[in-house]
Design a protein around this motif. Structure first.
Motif, mmCIF file in Angstrom:
data_model
loop_
_atom_site.group_PDB
_atom_site.id
_atom_site.type_symbol
_atom_site.label_atom_id
_atom_site.label_comp_id
_atom_site.label_asym_id
_atom_site.label_seq_id
_atom_site.Cartn_x
_atom_site.Cartn_y
_atom_site.Cartn_z
ATOM 1 N N SER A 99 6.742 61.314 46.139
ATOM 2 C CA SER A 99 7.684 60.762 47.101
ATOM 3 C C SER A 99 7.310 59.316 47.377
ATOM 4 O O SER A 99 6.127 58.969 47.453
ATOM 5 N N ALA A 100 8.290 58.468 47.487
ATOM 6 C CA ALA A 100 8.063 57.042 47.757
ATOM 7 C C ALA A 100 9.156 56.551 48.680
ATOM 8 O O ALA A 100 10.324 56.962 48.554
ATOM 9 N N ASP A 101 8.783 55.684 49.603
ATOM 10 C CA ASP A 101 9.760 55.113 50.502
ATOM 11 C C ASP A 101 9.312 53.728 50.957
ATOM 12 O O ASP A 101 8.119 53.412 50.939
ATOM 13 N N ILE A 102 10.272 52.959 51.333
ATOM 14 C CA ILE A 102 10.022 51.606 51.823
ATOM 15 C C ILE A 102 10.278 51.579 53.328
ATOM 16 O O ILE A 102 11.371 51.950 53.778
ATOM 17 N N ASN A 103 9.268 51.137 54.089
ATOM 18 C CA ASN A 103 9.381 51.067 55.538
ATOM 19 C C ASN A 103 9.197 49.609 55.978
ATOM 20 O O ASN A 103 8.081 49.159 56.240
ATOM 21 N N HIS A 320 -0.234 52.489 48.630
ATOM 22 C CA HIS A 320 0.438 51.653 49.607
ATOM 23 C C HIS A 320 0.432 50.233 49.069
ATOM 24 O O HIS A 320 -0.628 49.688 48.735
ATOM 25 N N GLY A 321 1.574 49.644 48.962
ATOM 26 C CA GLY A 321 1.636 48.282 48.457
ATOM 27 C C GLY A 321 2.886 47.596 48.941
ATOM 28 O O GLY A 321 3.890 48.247 49.262
ATOM 29 N N GLY A 322 2.824 46.275 49.025
ATOM 30 C CA GLY A 322 3.984 45.542 49.477
ATOM 31 C C GLY A 322 3.624 44.111 49.805
ATOM 32 O O GLY A 322 2.596 43.574 49.358
ATOM 33 N N TYR A 323 4.448 43.508 50.604
ATOM 34 C CA TYR A 323 4.272 42.119 50.983
ATOM 35 C C TYR A 323 4.074 42.031 52.495
ATOM 36 O O TYR A 323 4.787 42.678 53.267
ATOM 37 N N LEU A 324 3.103 41.210 52.899
ATOM 38 C CA LEU A 324 2.790 41.024 54.309
ATOM 39 C C LEU A 324 2.609 39.532 54.559
ATOM 40 O O LEU A 324 1.819 38.859 53.873
ATOM 41 N N SER A 325 3.327 38.991 55.528
ATOM 42 C CA SER A 325 3.244 37.560 55.807
ATOM 43 C C SER A 325 3.693 37.295 57.239
ATOM 44 O O SER A 325 4.432 38.105 57.828
ATOM 45 N N GLY A 326 3.240 36.172 57.761
ATOM 46 C CA GLY A 326 3.700 35.746 59.078
ATOM 47 C C GLY A 326 4.851 34.783 58.996
ATOM 48 O O GLY A 326 5.348 34.324 60.032
ATOM 49 N N ASP A 327 5.281 34.473 57.774
ATOM 50 C CA ASP A 327 6.381 33.529 57.595
ATOM 51 C C ASP A 327 7.335 34.124 56.563
ATOM 52 O O ASP A 327 6.935 34.491 55.457
ATOM 53 N N SER A 328 8.589 34.257 56.931
ATOM 54 C CA SER A 328 9.556 34.859 56.024
ATOM 55 C C SER A 328 9.774 34.028 54.779
ATOM 56 O O SER A 328 10.208 34.535 53.741
ATOM 57 N N ALA A 329 9.463 32.728 54.845
ATOM 58 C CA ALA A 329 9.698 31.865 53.700
ATOM 59 C C ALA A 329 8.805 32.203 52.522
ATOM 60 O O ALA A 329 9.204 32.074 51.364
ATOM 61 N N ASN A 330 7.568 32.617 52.791
ATOM 62 C CA ASN A 330 6.651 32.938 51.692
ATOM 63 C C ASN A 330 6.327 34.427 51.624
ATOM 64 O O ASN A 330 5.298 34.821 51.101
ATOM 65 N N LEU A 331 7.246 35.268 52.206
ATOM 66 C CA LEU A 331 6.988 36.714 52.262
ATOM 67 C C LEU A 331 6.841 37.311 50.867
ATOM 68 O O LEU A 331 5.944 38.137 50.625
ATOM 69 N N GLU A 333 5.967 35.872 48.019
ATOM 70 C CA GLU A 333 5.089 35.174 47.086
ATOM 71 C C GLU A 333 3.932 36.080 46.682
ATOM 72 O O GLU A 333 3.597 37.042 47.384
ATOM 73 N N VAL A 334 3.324 35.782 45.556
ATOM 74 C CA VAL A 334 2.210 36.587 45.051
ATOM 75 C C VAL A 334 1.066 36.626 46.046
ATOM 76 O O VAL A 334 0.385 37.642 46.213
ATOM 77 N N SER A 335 0.861 35.547 46.763
ATOM 78 C CA SER A 335 -0.246 35.494 47.723
ATOM 79 C C SER A 335 -0.033 36.435 48.905
ATOM 80 O O SER A 335 -0.986 36.774 49.612
ATOM 81 N N SER A 336 1.220 36.888 49.145
ATOM 82 C CA SER A 336 1.512 37.813 50.253
ATOM 83 C C SER A 336 1.369 39.275 49.836
ATOM 84 O O SER A 336 1.558 40.179 50.648
ATOM 85 N N LEU A 337 1.056 39.505 48.567
ATOM 86 C CA LEU A 337 0.968 40.875 48.063
ATOM 87 C C LEU A 337 -0.314 41.545 48.544
ATOM 88 O O LEU A 337 -1.388 40.950 48.530
ATOM 89 N N ASN A 338 -0.193 42.802 49.004
ATOM 90 C CA ASN A 338 -1.352 43.621 49.344
ATOM 91 C C ASN A 338 -1.089 45.049 48.911
ATOM 92 O O ASN A 338 0.047 45.519 48.910
ATOM 93 N N TRP A 339 -2.137 45.780 48.492
ATOM 94 C CA TRP A 339 -1.973 47.154 48.033
ATOM 95 C C TRP A 339 -3.292 47.906 48.091
ATOM 96 O O TRP A 339 -4.364 47.316 48.177
ATOM 97 N N ASN A 340 -3.148 49.238 48.085
ATOM 98 C CA ASN A 340 -4.296 50.126 47.930
ATOM 99 C C ASN A 340 -3.803 51.424 47.324
ATOM 100 O O ASN A 340 -2.666 51.840 47.553
ATOM 101 N N VAL A 341 -4.632 52.090 46.532
ATOM 102 C CA VAL A 341 -4.264 53.313 45.859
ATOM 103 C C VAL A 341 -5.511 54.161 45.657
ATOM 104 O O VAL A 341 -6.618 53.625 45.488
ATOM 105 N N GLY A 342 -5.351 55.459 45.697
ATOM 106 C CA GLY A 342 -6.488 56.337 45.494
ATOM 107 C C GLY A 342 -6.181 57.758 45.920
ATOM 108 O O GLY A 342 -5.127 58.042 46.495
#
Length: 503
Positions: A99-103, A320-331, A333-342
């Motif tokens: 199962s996968a979902d976007i929140n 868990h993976g996605g984009y996290l940023s404090g600015d919508s302009a660079n949301l 971008e590759v630098s906003s990418l974060n993830w974890n798996v296991g």
């Protein structure tokens, strides 16, 4: 890591806790009392029943059956329950897959300068927006067959619901036929009693004329008046029974009783259809109530495995993976990418006895289902034996009753002739006429009872003998207010297009 995952998948394909279902053996007699051969019971409700009521050759009955199938509300509810159970199977089967979902989360936040950190924050904190678009992924590995048992149970429940739907259909058809033949029998009685009212009124006119001529007594006139009033009262009583049965058929056909009329039919009732000498014993195995009880037992057996799975570790692959940023302009971008798996491993240690109690409950539910199944088999034998005995005994009773009616007819003629000749009192005529009326009504009642016994036998055998047609969900008229009607079953994109058109 790859070796570990391969081992888990291999174990998942082999291990499966809980007992495998095996249909219990059923002790059965070698044959019926009426010498019909029998063998071990195996539910075969998937075999078709056919339009068994057509064996009676009554077009009005055929029409009532069609209306009941299309409009009976109890049947519609049973079909809806089957749809629920079938959808439940899909829900259970979905657990096999990831199962996968976007929140997506958009917040305004303030971080704490005193939060734990790998380096001194020195009073630094953040106040502002936070844009988070994560993708959450979860997949539970079915190591011990818990999910497979759940799917097995859900499929058995769906099969049981289908059998119960067929049981409602069979019972509804049998009720329609039973009430219809009762009305037909009452029509025969009403014809006889109304005829009796006619000739009793003629006898009353004769008695009055005899009193005026001085050849009769007022006692004879009073007795004749009593007989007329009694017959008229019997007509009203029979009509009351008929009206109630007519309202019952209206309810079975999904019609308002105020708008339902079933015209009278005073023609003779048909002879009960002959039961084939070599009726296969598989017909009894097709009984939907027996099949539903057997499927409920299979579901309860699978539930034991589901509960046993709670005693073993549970392993889930999470991501868990996605984009996290404090600015919508660079949301994005590759630098906003974060993830974890296991893997997430849950090992049951203490549950306060909950799992053990659940296991005991599942075993008790299995024992209950087993007892219900055996009782359903016994009840099926009892129903068939009762119907066969009724057909045999009612046939003998009808033959004797017809002889009694013929004798009563002859006695009434003799009593009337002697009364006119002045050699017998009027009381003899009254008694002879009463006996004739009683035997005529009894013949009409027995004719209806024999047909009703035939319906009972067909119902006890699971419905009819036609095994050439496929079993289908009965086609019922859709309720416009029903959310599950065909008018409401539209795809997602069709609905979206409708929204734009309305806009």
């Amino acid at each position: 890591m790859r070796i570990f995952l391969s081992l888990l998948l291999a174990t998942s394909a082999i291990a499966q806790v809980g007992p495998d279902y095996e249909r219990p053996e059923t002790v059965t007699p070698p044959n019926y009392k009426s010498a019909i051969r029998w063998r071990e019971t195996r539910p075969l409700d998937s075999l078709p029943k056919g339009d068994w009521w057509r064996v009676f050759g009554d077009s009005r009955l055929n029409d009532l059956m069609g209306r009941a199938t299309a409009h009976n509300q109890t049947l519609k509810a049973a079909v809806a329950r089957f749809d629920q159970a079938r959808a439940g199977t899909g829900i259970a089967r979905a657990a096999f897959f990831p199962s996968a979902d976007i929140n997506s989360v958009i917040t305004t936040q303030r971080t704490s300068p005193n939060m734990p950190s790998a380096f001194p924050l020195g009073g630094l904190h953040y106040v502002g927006p936070s844009y988070n678009v994560p993708l959450d992924f979860t997949w539970e590995l079915d190591l011990w067959g818990k999910i497979r048992r759940q799917v097995e149970s859900a499929r058995a429940d769906a099969s049981a619901a289908a059998s119960l739907m067929q049981n409602v259909l069979l019972g509804m058809h049998a009720d329609v036929a039973t009430n219809y033949f009762r009305i037909r029998a009452l029509d025969g009685e009403l014809q006889t009693v109304r005829a009796a009212v006619g000739w009793r009124r003629q006898a009353l006119d004769i008695a009055r004329a005899r009193v005026k001529a001085g050849a009769g007594s007022e006692l004879e006139q009073a007795q004749a008046e009593t007989e007329v009033a009694t017959a008229e009262a019997e007509v009203s009583a029979l009509q009351n029974q008929r009206d109630q049965l007519e309202n019952g058929i209206a309810l079975l056909t999904g019609t308002n009783p105020s708008a339902f009329r079933l015209g009278g039919n005073s023609s003779l009732l048909p002879t009960p259809p002959g039961i084939p000498v070599g009726v296969p014993t598989d017909l009894l195995e097709r009984r939907p109530d027996v099949a539903a009880a057997e499927r409920a037992l299979a579901s309860a057996t699978a539930q034991i495995g589901v509960v046993k799975g709670n005693f073993f570790p549970s392993i889930k692959l999470i991501g868990h993976g996605g984009y996290l940023s404090g600015d919508s302009a660079n949301l994005f971008e590759v630098s906003s990418l974060n993830w974890n798996v296991g893997p997430s491993i849950s090992v049951p240690l203490m549950a306060g006895g909950k799992n053990r109690a659940a296991a005991e409950r599942s075993r008790a539910a299995h024992d209950e289902a087993l007892a219900n199944y055996r009782q359903a088999v016994l009840a099926s034998f009892s129903d068939v034996e009762n119907a066969l005995a009724a057909l045999r005994n009612l046939s003998t009773q009808a033959e004797a009753q017809h002889r009694a009616r013929d004798s009563a007819q002859k006695a009434a003629e003799i009593a009337h002739a002697r009364y006119e000749a002045g050699t017998s009192p009027y009381l003899d005529v009254i008694e002879a006429n009463r006996s004739l009326l009683a035997t005529q009504r009894a013949c009409a009642t027995l004719a209806g009872q024999r047909l009703i016994a035939s319906v009972s036998l067909i119902k006890a055998l699971g419905g009819g003998w036609d095994q050439s047609l496929p079993v289908t969900v009965p086609v019922a008229t859709a309720d416009p207010a029903a959310r599950g009607s065909t008018a409401e079953k539209k795809g997602f994109f069709t609905k979206v297009k409708g929204w734009f058109k309305k806009g």
